[in-house]
Design an enzyme around this catalytic site. Structure first.
Site, short mmCIF file in Angstrom:
data_model
loop_
_atom_site.label_atom_id
_atom_site.label_comp_id
_atom_site.label_asym_id
_atom_site.label_seq_id
_atom_site.Cartn_x
_atom_site.Cartn_y
_atom_site.Cartn_z
N PRO A 2 -12.27 -3.49 8.23
CA PRO A 2 -13.50 -3.38 9.02
C PRO A 2 -13.18 -3.27 10.51
CG PRO A 2 -13.75 -5.06 7.34
CD PRO A 2 -12.30 -4.66 7.33
N GLU A 3 -13.81 -2.32 11.17
CA GLU A 3 -13.62 -2.10 12.59
C GLU A 3 -14.86 -2.58 13.33
OE1 GLU A 3 -12.05 1.88 13.31
OE2 GLU A 3 -11.21 1.93 11.30
#
Length: 276
Positions: A2-3
């Site tokens: 996840p960014e």
């Protein structure tokens, strides 16, 4: 992993569900990565904030201002959710790494299949035990993240531009997906090692734009990511470059190329992103 858009999506979903809830009890999987979870017991959630890819939960005790932070990094497959099910019903679930029971009867859970996530409870603002967090560059939408800052940091060394972006030290929150998207949008070769002033301005704007659009679309789901409600993101339907090697460029029609650049899979257009 996840960014920024995925973590920000989760933050927005959790802030109203957690703020002003007291943490009554907690449990952690027996691993140093998660063992700090019970240290939050007795505190009340003051807010849910974010720094790069980290969720920061300020904790207060009694009516005093916050003095601690619960920090969660999702790693590759981490997932936070709030459930109304009792602790007895969630204990023993596959891949459950921590839970916190809250004063309103709900339970905050953290599942992580691959166990690359991290939980910490620290004094407010003391991130020395989390060196990546402590060394983060500016947020993409901050005044500090200027085109000149980006140009100088890229040009001060010999690393490839994409690798510099992924270091988190120049700008916080950009990972592999959004780096490819921003570089494509800015017309910058990910393998280049120098930025002109014009290219730096385009890239700074592109980074801001692709991250903002990612948030608007609830994040990108390619495999594991779901938000705090268990729903996948929608941004994967709007990608122009990431994961599209061998397919035509959306801008010029040239076949996109793919290669491993400094151990990260990378896609780019050999025409639109020529080295200059």
């Amino acid at each position: 992993m996840p960014e920024l858009p995925e973590v920000e999506t989760i933050r927005r979903q959790l802030v109203d569900r957690l703020t002003d809830r007291q943490i009554l009890d907690a449990w952690s999987f027996p691993s140093p990565k998660f063992s700090a979870a019970p240290a939050a017991v007795g505190a009340t959630v003051a807010d849910v904030t974010r720094r790069g890819k980290y969720l920061l939960v300020p904790l207060r005790r009694d009516d005093a201002p916050p003095t601690q932070e619960l920090i969660v990094h999702l790693g590759m497959t981490g997932r936070l959710a709030v459930t109304d099910r009792s602790v007895d019903r969630i204990e023993g679930e596959p891949h459950l790494r921590a839970w916190w029971s809250l004063g309103d009867g709900s339970v905050l859970t953290f599942h992580d299949v691959r166990r690359f996530g991290r939980i910490a409870v620290v004094d407010l603002g003391d991130h020395r035990s989390l060196p990546t967090l402590a060394a983060l560059g500016p947020e993409p939408d901050s005044e500090e993240f200027t085109a000149e800052h980006l140009r100088r940091r890229v040009n001060s060394g010999s690393r490839r531009i994409k690798t510099v972006l992924l270091s988190q030290r120049v700008v916080a929150g950009v990972g592999n997906i959004y780096a490819d998207e921003a570089l494509w949008r800015a017309g910058v070769d990910p393998r280049a090692r120098h930025l002109s002033r014009a290219a730096a301005a385009r890239l700074r704007d592109a980074i801001r734009d692709v991250l903002s659009e990612g948030v608007d679309n609830g994040g990108t789901t390619l495999r594991d990511y779901v938000d705090a409600d268990g729903s996948p993101g929608r941004n994967q339907h709007h990608l122009d470059c990431y994961g599209r090697a061998g397919r035509p460029c959306h801008r010029c029609g040239t076949e996109l190329r793919g290669a491993v650049v400094d151990a990260r899979s990378t896609s780019w257009c050999p025409d639109c992103q020529r080295r200059r």
